[in-house]
Design a protein around this motif. Sequence first.
Motif, PDB file in Angstrom:
ATOM      1  N   LYS A 251       6.730   8.983   8.790  1.00  9.43           N
ATOM      2  CA  LYS A 251       7.700   8.443   7.829  1.00  9.43           C
ATOM      3  C   LYS A 251       7.524   6.939   7.685  1.00  9.43           C
ATOM      4  O   LYS A 251       7.610   6.387   6.591  1.00  9.43           O
ATOM      5  CB  LYS A 251       9.121   8.783   8.261  1.00  9.43           C
ATOM      6  CG  LYS A 251       9.471  10.233   8.048  1.00  9.43           C
ATOM      7  CD  LYS A 251      10.889  10.538   8.500  1.00  9.43           C
ATOM      8  CE  LYS A 251      11.178  12.016   8.363  1.00  9.43           C
ATOM      9  NZ  LYS A 251      12.503  12.371   8.870  1.00  9.43           N
ATOM     10  N   HIS A 252       7.286   6.271   8.809  1.00 10.34           N
ATOM     11  CA  HIS A 252       7.086   4.824   8.784  1.00 10.34           C
ATOM     12  C   HIS A 252       5.856   4.461   7.953  1.00 10.34           C
ATOM     13  O   HIS A 252       5.896   3.550   7.120  1.00 10.34           O
ATOM     14  CB  HIS A 252       6.935   4.292  10.212  1.00 10.34           C
ATOM     15  CG  HIS A 252       6.502   2.869  10.291  1.00 10.34           C
ATOM     16  ND1 HIS A 252       7.330   1.816   9.974  1.00 10.34           N
ATOM     17  CD2 HIS A 252       5.319   2.314  10.625  1.00 10.34           C
ATOM     18  CE1 HIS A 252       6.672   0.681  10.117  1.00 10.34           C
ATOM     19  NE2 HIS A 252       5.448   0.958  10.513  1.00 10.34           N
ATOM     20  N   PHE A 253       4.757   5.186   8.170  1.00 13.76           N
ATOM     21  CA  PHE A 253       3.532   4.904   7.419  1.00 13.76           C
ATOM     22  C   PHE A 253       3.696   5.234   5.939  1.00 13.76           C
ATOM     23  O   PHE A 253       3.170   4.520   5.077  1.00 13.76           O
ATOM     24  CB  PHE A 253       2.335   5.647   8.012  1.00 13.76           C
ATOM     25  CG  PHE A 253       1.830   5.023   9.286  1.00 13.76           C
ATOM     26  CD1 PHE A 253       1.459   3.689   9.330  1.00 13.76           C
ATOM     27  CD2 PHE A 253       1.723   5.769  10.441  1.00 13.76           C
ATOM     28  CE1 PHE A 253       0.991   3.109  10.503  1.00 13.76           C
ATOM     29  CE2 PHE A 253       1.266   5.194  11.617  1.00 13.76           C
ATOM     30  CZ  PHE A 253       0.898   3.864  11.652  1.00 13.76           C
ATOM     31  N   GLN A 254       4.427   6.304   5.627  1.00 15.44           N
ATOM     32  CA  GLN A 254       4.676   6.635   4.227  1.00 15.44           C
ATOM     33  C   GLN A 254       5.449   5.516   3.544  1.00 15.44           C
ATOM     34  O   GLN A 254       5.146   5.123   2.419  1.00 15.44           O
ATOM     35  CB  GLN A 254       5.437   7.958   4.110  1.00 15.44           C
ATOM     36  CG  GLN A 254       4.587   9.172   4.397  1.00 15.44           C
ATOM     37  CD  GLN A 254       5.400  10.461   4.422  1.00 15.44           C
ATOM     38  OE1 GLN A 254       6.593  10.455   4.687  1.00 15.44           O
ATOM     39  NE2 GLN A 254       4.737  11.570   4.165  1.00 15.44           N
ATOM     40  N   TYR A 255       6.462   4.980   4.235  1.00 14.17           N
ATOM     41  CA  TYR A 255       7.252   3.877   3.699  1.00 14.17           C
ATOM     42  C   TYR A 255       6.371   2.656   3.484  1.00 14.17           C
ATOM     43  O   TYR A 255       6.445   1.976   2.450  1.00 14.17           O
ATOM     44  CB  TYR A 255       8.396   3.557   4.669  1.00 14.17           C
ATOM     45  CG  TYR A 255       9.279   2.425   4.215  1.00 14.17           C
ATOM     46  CD1 TYR A 255      10.260   2.632   3.257  1.00 14.17           C
ATOM     47  CD2 TYR A 255       9.137   1.153   4.762  1.00 14.17           C
ATOM     48  CE1 TYR A 255      11.082   1.596   2.840  1.00 14.17           C
ATOM     49  CE2 TYR A 255       9.951   0.110   4.344  1.00 14.17           C
ATOM     50  CZ  TYR A 255      10.919   0.342   3.393  1.00 14.17           C
ATOM     51  OH  TYR A 255      11.722  -0.690   2.983  1.00 14.17           O
TER      52      TYR A 255
ATOM     53  N   THR B   1       5.437   0.816  -0.049  1.00 16.58           N
ATOM     54  CA  THR B   1       5.690  -0.612  -0.236  1.00 16.58           C
ATOM     55  C   THR B   1       4.423  -1.326  -0.696  1.00 16.58           C
ATOM     56  O   THR B   1       4.468  -2.143  -1.624  1.00 16.58           O
ATOM     57  CB  THR B   1       6.196  -1.243   1.076  1.00 16.58           C
ATOM     58  OG1 THR B   1       7.376  -0.556   1.486  1.00 16.58           O
ATOM     59  CG2 THR B   1       6.518  -2.716   0.892  1.00 16.58           C
ATOM     60  N   LEU B   2       3.298  -1.009  -0.067  1.00 12.62           N
ATOM     61  CA  LEU B   2       2.042  -1.645  -0.457  1.00 12.62           C
ATOM     62  C   LEU B   2       1.646  -1.271  -1.882  1.00 12.62           C
ATOM     63  O   LEU B   2       1.153  -2.118  -2.640  1.00 12.62           O
ATOM     64  CB  LEU B   2       0.924  -1.263   0.526  1.00 12.62           C
ATOM     65  CG  LEU B   2       1.060  -1.863   1.933  1.00 12.62           C
ATOM     66  CD1 LEU B   2       0.016  -1.268   2.855  1.00 12.62           C
ATOM     67  CD2 LEU B   2       0.959  -3.370   1.894  1.00 12.62           C
ATOM     68  N   LYS B   3       1.872  -0.022  -2.277  1.00 14.56           N
ATOM     69  CA  LYS B   3       1.586   0.400  -3.653  1.00 14.56           C
ATOM     70  C   LYS B   3       2.467  -0.359  -4.635  1.00 14.56           C
ATOM     71  O   LYS B   3       2.028  -0.756  -5.715  1.00 14.56           O
ATOM     72  CB  LYS B   3       1.790   1.905  -3.808  1.00 14.56           C
ATOM     73  CG  LYS B   3       0.668   2.729  -3.209  1.00 14.56           C
ATOM     74  CD  LYS B   3       0.907   4.219  -3.423  1.00 14.56           C
ATOM     75  CE  LYS B   3      -0.212   5.056  -2.868  1.00 14.56           C
ATOM     76  NZ  LYS B   3       0.032   6.502  -3.073  1.00 14.56           N
ATOM     77  N   MET B   4       3.732  -0.566  -4.261  1.00 11.73           N
ATOM     78  CA  MET B   4       4.661  -1.295  -5.112  1.00 11.73           C
ATOM     79  C   MET B   4       4.201  -2.740  -5.282  1.00 11.73           C
ATOM     80  O   MET B   4       4.205  -3.278  -6.397  1.00 11.73           O
ATOM     81  CB  MET B   4       6.069  -1.262  -4.490  1.00 11.73           C
ATOM     82  CG  MET B   4       7.158  -1.817  -5.359  1.00 11.73           C
ATOM     83  SD  MET B   4       8.786  -1.911  -4.552  1.00 11.73           S
ATOM     84  CE  MET B   4       8.874  -0.402  -3.637  1.00 11.73           C
ATOM     85  N   VAL B   5       3.767  -3.357  -4.201  1.00 16.18           N
ATOM     86  CA  VAL B   5       3.286  -4.738  -4.260  1.00 16.18           C
ATOM     87  C   VAL B   5       2.043  -4.815  -5.127  1.00 16.18           C
ATOM     88  O   VAL B   5       1.905  -5.716  -5.964  1.00 16.18           O
ATOM     89  CB  VAL B   5       3.009  -5.275  -2.831  1.00 16.18           C
ATOM     90  CG1 VAL B   5       2.259  -6.600  -2.883  1.00 16.18           C
ATOM     91  CG2 VAL B   5       4.306  -5.419  -2.059  1.00 16.18           C
ATOM     92  N   LYS B   6       1.133  -3.857  -4.960  1.00 15.93           N
ATOM     93  CA  LYS B   6      -0.096  -3.833  -5.755  1.00 15.93           C
ATOM     94  C   LYS B   6       0.232  -3.705  -7.242  1.00 15.93           C
ATOM     95  O   LYS B   6      -0.340  -4.394  -8.086  1.00 15.93           O
ATOM     96  CB  LYS B   6      -0.994  -2.688  -5.324  1.00 15.93           C
ATOM     97  CG  LYS B   6      -2.323  -2.659  -6.049  1.00 15.93           C
ATOM     98  CD  LYS B   6      -3.204  -1.543  -5.546  1.00 15.93           C
ATOM     99  CE  LYS B   6      -4.539  -1.589  -6.236  1.00 15.93           C
ATOM    100  NZ  LYS B   6      -4.681  -0.677  -7.327  1.00 15.93           N
ATOM    101  N   LYS B   7       1.176  -2.838  -7.558  1.00 19.77           N
ATOM    102  CA  LYS B   7       1.582  -2.629  -8.962  1.00 19.77           C
ATOM    103  C   LYS B   7       2.167  -3.922  -9.528  1.00 19.77           C
ATOM    104  O   LYS B   7       1.869  -4.304 -10.665  1.00 19.77           O
ATOM    105  CB  LYS B   7       2.582  -1.491  -9.045  1.00 19.77           C
ATOM    106  CG  LYS B   7       2.996  -1.151 -10.458  1.00 19.77           C
ATOM    107  CD  LYS B   7       3.970  -0.004 -10.470  1.00 19.77           C
ATOM    108  CE  LYS B   7       4.467   0.278 -11.868  1.00 19.77           C
ATOM    109  NZ  LYS B   7       5.489   1.314 -11.902  1.00 19.77           N
TER     110      LYS B   7
END
Length: 52
Positions: free
Chosen positions: A33-37, A41-47
């Motif tokens: 769950k931690h890694f999914q979160y 978050t990293l995908k959101m930052v990249k976007k």
Amino acid sequence: MTEMWDKLTDDQKTTLMKRMLDGKIMMKEGMIKHFQYKIETLKMVKKMLDEC
């Protein structure tokens, strides 16, 4: 610990082993769950960076 283990009945040993395994499973699920979160978050930052 080994002395305590020797004094347990087979049912108690089975119950204890199940609880230990459940604990390991819960820990691994928590890590997932931690890694999914973190990935989300990293995908959101990249976007956000791609939109700039």
